[in-house]
Scaffold this motif. Structure first.
Motif, short mmCIF file in Angstrom:
data_model
loop_
_atom_site.label_atom_id
_atom_site.label_comp_id
_atom_site.label_asym_id
_atom_site.label_seq_id
_atom_site.Cartn_x
_atom_site.Cartn_y
_atom_site.Cartn_z
N LEU A 123 25.75 21.35 -21.55
CA LEU A 123 26.56 22.58 -21.57
C LEU A 123 25.99 23.63 -20.64
O LEU A 123 26.72 24.27 -19.88
CB LEU A 123 26.61 23.14 -23.00
CG LEU A 123 27.50 22.41 -24.00
CD1 LEU A 123 27.28 22.96 -25.40
CD2 LEU A 123 28.97 22.53 -23.62
N LEU A 155 31.08 19.57 -25.28
CA LEU A 155 30.11 18.80 -24.49
C LEU A 155 30.66 17.42 -24.16
O LEU A 155 30.51 16.93 -23.04
CB LEU A 155 28.79 18.68 -25.27
CG LEU A 155 27.71 17.84 -24.60
CD1 LEU A 155 27.22 18.50 -23.32
CD2 LEU A 155 26.52 17.62 -25.53
N GLU A 196 22.06 20.39 -25.42
CA GLU A 196 22.64 21.62 -24.86
C GLU A 196 22.45 21.69 -23.34
O GLU A 196 23.06 22.54 -22.68
CB GLU A 196 22.08 22.86 -25.56
CG GLU A 196 20.65 23.25 -25.22
CD GLU A 196 19.62 22.43 -26.00
OE1 GLU A 196 20.02 21.45 -26.66
OE2 GLU A 196 18.43 22.75 -25.91
#
Lengths: 212, 249
Positions: free
Chosen positions: B167, A119, B164
């Motif tokens: 991502l 990330l 998240e």
């Protein structure tokens, strides 16, 4: 006709339960609080049961992939194998036993940590892509602010008490405590209103996520 | 009942009254919302996907049905019904993923009832609403396989996301898909702004129903939202003025 009646029953149930739970937040009456807590406990139980259903669904998806040898079926096979081994070990040696902890610490934790590392790289690339793709004032402000906050957070070559470091640290604090916090409050106000409207639509049966 | 509880009930009652009121005057006084380019682009992207025989993927995030994080996913479910309708003429119906078991069941129910309504029950597959992973990062890790194997060209992210989100959006961008992302979380919104082609900022994720024309109640509730927001802004400004004038006294 039968379908219509069933849908009306689901809507009435959702409305009744939703009203009790909502009233429980505002009205401090014993029976309303009891109903609210009971419904919330049921919801927690149902959510746990839904997780089991979801996992069965996940297995069904990957089982089909393996059966039809679809693209990437080998990964689906690994998932089914890992799932079965973890489930058996957790059932035999308890979910908080050494075997389950070993699997968590050896596989899941490092994998999830590496995803966080991915990330960080993705965000760096995204920063460059953002400036290339949307070359407007807001994007430049976004990237510039991110850089200033990074500079004000990280270590500096002149030491922690150098004048440049102190100036950057103060600037970062000003950015995050005044502008960012103000903006975030505005956004959260809008989000709260949006969430309220969404909840009320479900209560009024205008939205029926349980199917119509 | 406490004063705070009474105030909360009054605000809710006003909100409901405004929603019903705007619903009643919707025909005579139609709403004109500001342009949100992301929703216009989404409509076009869905049309292109249907024509090209590609799939739309809707992600409802990793939040649970129980709790405040369910709100953006419920808004996503409403948008899902509209997207499922639009793609019901396609060979490849919409696929939905989530990180919560109960939300996956709700997604399947929404898909099943929508396909029944449009007379395309054969499009419903029990595997079209999936739980990808029980933790946020395991959910994100499962996304690339879905995007690659299901011939997805439109990647809609509408739900509760944490870190998240970066991502989830990035996997779509790397695969060259149309990516639109919205969440209730400020951090996730910042990540979507940096990564996604079409980020939804603030409460735009809750406006998806009105902009995608899910129903008149969505339009009415958005107007009620705006009305209450202006009321709150006026109250905040009045509070600031009163406190400022009080200060020197």
């Amino acid at each position: 006709m039968k379908v219509l009646r069933l849908s009306a029953i689901w809507a009435a149930l959702a409305l009744g339960v939703g009203l009790f739970v909502l009233l429980g937040y505002f009205v401090d009456l014993g029976f309303i609080q009891n109903f609210r807590l009971t419904f919330l406990r049921w919801a927690v139980l149902l959510a746990a049961a839904a997780l089991v259903v979801g996992l069965a669904n996940l297995l069904a998806v990957h089982w089909r992939k393996v059966s039809l040898t679809e693209e990437g079926w080998i990964y689906s096979g690994v998932l089914i194998l890992s799932f079965t081994v973890t489930l058996v070990l957790a059932l035999v040696f308890r979910p908080d036993g050494q075997a389950a902890l070993f699997i968590f610490n050896t596989f899941q934790l490092p994998l999830e940590s590496s995803l966080m590392a991915v990330l960080a790289v993705s965000l760096l690339v995204a920063g460059f892509r953002l400036v290339n793709r949307r070359r407007d004032l807001l994007s430049l402000l976004f990237v510039g602010t991110a850089l200033m906050v990074l500079l004000g957070t990280g270590p500096a070559p002149g030491g922690a008490e150098g004048p440049v470091v102190i100036a950057l640290r103060d600037f970062r604090a000003w950015l995050s405590q005044v502008w960012a916090a103000g903006g975030a409050r505005g956004i959260l106000l809008g989000v709260a209103l949006g969430a309220t409207a969404t909840g009320l639509r479900v209560l009024l049966a205008a939205d029926r996520p349980y199917g119509s | 009942m406490t004063v705070g509880g009474l105030q909360g009930l009054v605000v809710l009652a006003v909100f409901v009254a405004l929603m019903v009121g705007f619903l009643a005057v919707n025909q005579r006084w139609p709403a004109h919302f500001r342009r949100i380019p992301a929703f216009e682009a989404l409509r076009q992207a869905i049309e292109r996907a249907v024509e090209a025989g590609e799939r739309v993927h809707v992600s409802l995030g990793t939040g649970s049905v129980i709790g405040p994080e369910s709100a953006p996913a419920l808004a996503g479910l409403a948008a899902l019904t509209r997207i499922a309708r639009a793609t019901s003429i396609s060979d490849r119906p919409v696929v939905v993923t989530t990180g919560d078991g109960a939300m996956a069941i709700l997604a399947r129910d929404s898909l099943r009832s929508t396909y029944q309504e449009v007379g395309a029950s054969e499009l419903y597959e029990p595997t079209s609403g999936r739980l990808l992973g029980a933790t946020p990062l395991s959910y994100a890790a499962g996304l690339p396989a879905v995007l690659a194997n299901e011939r997805v060209s439109v990647h809609v992210l509408s739900g509760a996301f944490g870190v998240e989100a970066g991502l989830a959006a990035d996997f779509g961008e790397r695969a060259g898909l149309f990516v639109i992302g919205g969440s209730d979380d400020v951090q996730a919104q910042a990540l979507f702004y940096a990564v996604a082609q079409h980020p939804l900022i603030g409460e735009e994720v809750f406006a998806s129903g009105a902009y995608l024309e899910v129903g008149t109640m969505h339009t009415a509730s958005l107007r009620a939202q705006d009305f209450v927001r202006f009321g709150l802004i006026v109250l905040i400004l009045l509070g600031v003025i009163v406190r400022t004038l009080e200060g020197p006294l």
